[in-house]
Write a protein that holds these residues in place. Structure first.
Motif, PDB file in Angstrom:
ATOM      1  N   SER A  41       0.857  -1.188   0.000  1.00  0.00           N
ATOM      2  CA  SER A  41       0.000   0.000   0.000  1.00  0.00           C
ATOM      3  C   SER A  41       0.889   1.232   0.000  1.00  0.00           C
ATOM      4  CB  SER A  41      -0.816   0.067   1.293  1.00  0.00           C
ATOM      5  OG  SER A  41      -1.848  -0.856   1.298  1.00  0.00           O
ATOM      6  N   ALA A  42       0.255   2.387  -0.066  1.00  0.00           N
ATOM      7  CA  ALA A  42       0.961   3.655   0.143  1.00  0.00           C
ATOM      8  C   ALA A  42       1.218   3.813   1.639  1.00  0.00           C
ATOM      9  CB  ALA A  42       0.096   4.793  -0.359  1.00  0.00           C
ATOM     10  N   THR A  47      -2.522   8.333   0.800  1.00  0.00           N
ATOM     11  CA  THR A  47      -3.609   8.355  -0.191  1.00  0.00           C
ATOM     12  C   THR A  47      -4.623   9.447   0.152  1.00  0.00           C
ATOM     13  OG1 THR A  47      -3.232   5.998  -0.478  1.00  0.00           O
ATOM     14  CG2 THR A  47      -5.224   6.879  -1.462  1.00  0.00           C
ATOM     15  N   GLU A  74       1.620   4.270  -3.956  1.00  0.00           N
ATOM     16  CA  GLU A  74       2.088   2.876  -3.985  1.00  0.00           C
ATOM     17  C   GLU A  74       3.384   2.743  -4.791  1.00  0.00           C
ATOM     18  OE1 GLU A  74      -1.066   3.618  -3.626  1.00  0.00           O
ATOM     19  OE2 GLU A  74      -1.797   2.186  -2.144  1.00  0.00           O
ATOM     20  N   PHE A 136      -3.332  -1.524  -5.496  1.00  0.00           N
ATOM     21  CA  PHE A 136      -4.344  -0.476  -5.678  1.00  0.00           C
ATOM     22  C   PHE A 136      -4.478   0.023  -7.116  1.00  0.00           C
ATOM     23  CE2 PHE A 136      -5.191   4.270  -4.523  1.00  0.00           C
ATOM     24  CZ  PHE A 136      -6.545   4.109  -4.356  1.00  0.00           C
ATOM     25  N   ARG A 150     -10.801   2.632  -2.532  1.00  0.00           N
ATOM     26  CA  ARG A 150     -10.031   2.718  -1.298  1.00  0.00           C
ATOM     27  C   ARG A 150      -9.880   1.334  -0.651  1.00  0.00           C
ATOM     28  NH1 ARG A 150      -8.904   7.611   0.693  1.00  0.00           N
ATOM     29  NH2 ARG A 150      -7.181   6.380   1.519  1.00  0.00           N
ATOM     30  N   GLY A 151      -8.680   1.085  -0.152  1.00  0.00           N
ATOM     31  CA  GLY A 151      -8.395  -0.226   0.433  1.00  0.00           C
ATOM     32  C   GLY A 151      -8.097  -1.283  -0.618  1.00  0.00           C
ATOM     33  N   GLY A 152      -7.909  -0.849  -1.868  1.00  0.00           N
ATOM     34  CA  GLY A 152      -7.813  -1.787  -2.988  1.00  0.00           C
ATOM     35  C   GLY A 152      -6.559  -2.647  -3.049  1.00  0.00           C
ATOM     36  N   SER A 153      -5.546  -2.343  -2.243  1.00  0.00           N
ATOM     37  CA  SER A 153      -4.342  -3.181  -2.276  1.00  0.00           C
ATOM     38  C   SER A 153      -4.621  -4.611  -1.828  1.00  0.00           C
ATOM     39  CB  SER A 153      -3.252  -2.606  -1.371  1.00  0.00           C
ATOM     40  OG  SER A 153      -2.901  -1.338  -1.814  1.00  0.00           O
TER      41      SER A 153
HETATM   42  N1  ASP Z   1      -3.535   3.271  -0.523  1.00  0.00           N
HETATM   43  C1  ASP Z   1      -4.858   2.921  -0.905  1.00  0.00           C
HETATM   44  C2  ASP Z   1      -5.868   3.431   0.115  1.00  0.00           C
HETATM   45  O1  ASP Z   1      -5.529   3.993   1.106  1.00  0.00           O
HETATM   46  C3  ASP Z   1      -5.021   1.453  -1.113  1.00  0.00           C
HETATM   47  C4  ASP Z   1      -4.736   0.591   0.090  1.00  0.00           C
HETATM   48  O2  ASP Z   1      -4.075   1.012   1.032  1.00  0.00           O
HETATM   49  O3  ASP Z   1      -5.176  -0.548   0.109  1.00  0.00           O
HETATM   50  O4  ASP Z   1      -7.039   3.265  -0.088  1.00  0.00           O
END
Ligand code: ASP
Ligand code: MG
Length: 419
Positions: A41-42, A47, A74, A136, A150-153
């Protein structure tokens, strides 16, 4: 030897020290003889900052440019981790979505993965190279960068695991697994050794924040064994040899869970709104007249309760939606007032949906009524109820969130008994 995909979230790569720590986790698996791909992730907060910049530049920004901005976080962590791995003698190379490629549809900002070609990654495994993949992100048909929501990693990691037929996908995060409920609300929450894909999907959809919902769907469809564990455990103290059992939660098929509890977990979601339309004509087509226009306006309606009318002429219709959609929904309903024919509209916001989840519910009667009695004994009023095969949810006022979660956690025997 196993083939593993390791995913590290934002808090696990928050700064260079944390990234060096991640490198040690990766090295441990490589030293144990495994083939390893890493998805990052970042850095945490990055993000959000990038999203804010895009919005600041223009609230009506072009979605393709939004993606090129927010995907950059990322890219930085993938490059940094590759360098940190090289510095401790692990052969590593970074990969962006387009380089693999991870092909997606054109839905910028929440693109879906269509296809991943794992051939090049597998060739690199054979050469002993670790692939460090930026999570992501992907590439659309028109060659533009996309992001997966969001949260796509998490979804990137599971999709890569499916593409390279990995033996396991390890999701490293800041907690050591999936808990029976949020430990910040109930310190007696317990880590689950195993949870089924279906239950995890419900937990994630109903508010548990450990995994992106889509990643669980993907794991379920492709049968990817997914293991949630902590990157804060000392990398040197973990045994990665075959047969060792690291600490975490395995998300797997129901058949692989021997001891099935009736209730597995309690989830909650804040910021729910409720709208009631009073005295709506009770006739065919009325639900379509209400929910059709709301769907067109992209309002995400959840629980729906319709009361039976006394004389068959008028009824009340109550439903819930996210707080963020409330203003839009009220606008839509106001415009449709004549077509729907309701007499009065009432709404409330800031409510909470508490859900009880467990595959054992399929074969047990009375699971929900236990909850209703327990909540009543604490004086908690239930505003709406929905049930399905392996879960039920109640809508309550937010001031009762902690009390409701703790009450249900204990009534279903989930509290940890301290030794
Ligand atoms: N960096 C992206 C986010 O904060 C993806 C991730 O962290 O999964 O949504
Ligand atoms: Mg995450």
């Amino acid at each position: 030897m196993a083939r593993l995909v390791l995913k590290f979230g934002g808090t696990s790569v928050a700064d260079l020290d944390r990234i060096r720590n991640v490198a040690q986790h990766v090295k441990r698996e490589v030293d144990a003889g495994h083939e390893v791909a890493v998805v990052v992730s970042a850095m945490s907060g990055k993000t959000n900052e990038l999203v804010a910049w895009a919005r600041d530049a223009s609230p009506m920004h072009d979605a393709r440019e939004y993606d090129s901005i927010v995907a950059s976080g990322e890219q930085v962590t993938a490059g940094l981790l590759a360098i940190c791995l090289q510095a401790i003698g692990v052969e590593a190379r970074s990969w962006l979505g387009w380089q693999i490629p991870i092909k997606t549809d054109n839905a910028h900002g929440s693109a879906r993965i269509k296809d991943i070609d794992g051939t090049e990654l597998i060739k690199r495994f054979a050469k002993g190279q670790v692939a460090v993949i930026a999570g992501f992100q992907g590439i659309a048909e028109d060659n533009r960068i996309t992001t997966l929501g969001r949260g796509g990693s998490d979804t990137t990691a599971v999709a890569i695991a499916a593409a390279v037929k990995a033996d396991r996908c390890d999701i490293y995060t800041d907690v050591d697994g999936v808990y029976t409920t949020d430990p910040r609300i109930q310190p007696k929450a317990q880590r689950l050794e195993k949870i089924s894909f279906e239950e995890m999907l419900e937990m994630a959809s109903l508010g548990a924040k450990v995994l992106q919902v889509r990643s669980v769907e993907m794991a379920m469809v492709h049968g990817v064994k997914t293991f949630v564990r902590s990157s804060f455990d000392d990398p040197k103290s973990i045994d990665s040899s075959p047969g060792a059992t690291p600490v975490g939660t395995l998300i797997c098929n129901e058949e692989d869970i021997v001891e099935k509890e009736v209730v597995t977990g309690i989830a909650y979601a804040r910021d729910e709104s409720q709208i009631s339309l009073r005295r709506v004509p009770d006739k065919p087509g009325i639900s379509a007249a209400i929910f059709g226009p709301l769907a067109e306006a992209n309002v995400n309606v959840d629980m729906i309760v319709q009361s039976v009318s006394e004389d068959g002429s008028r009824t009340d219709m109550t439903f819930t939606l996210p707080d963020g959609d409330l203003a839009r929904a009220l606008e839509v309903l106001d415009a449709e007032r004549e077509a729907i024919g309701f007499e009065l509209i009432q709404h409330d916001k800031g409510l909470v949906k508490v859900s009880v989840i467990g595959i054992g519910m399929r074969s047990h009667a009375g699971v929900a009524s236990t909850a209703f009695a327990a909540l009543a004994s604490k004086g908690i009023n239930i505003r709406a109820i929905t049930t399905s095969e392996i879960k039920f949810s109640v809508l309550i006022n937010s001031e009762y969130t902690e009390l409701a979660v703790r009450t249900l956690h204990s009534v279903y025997g989930l509290d940890k008994v301290s030794a």
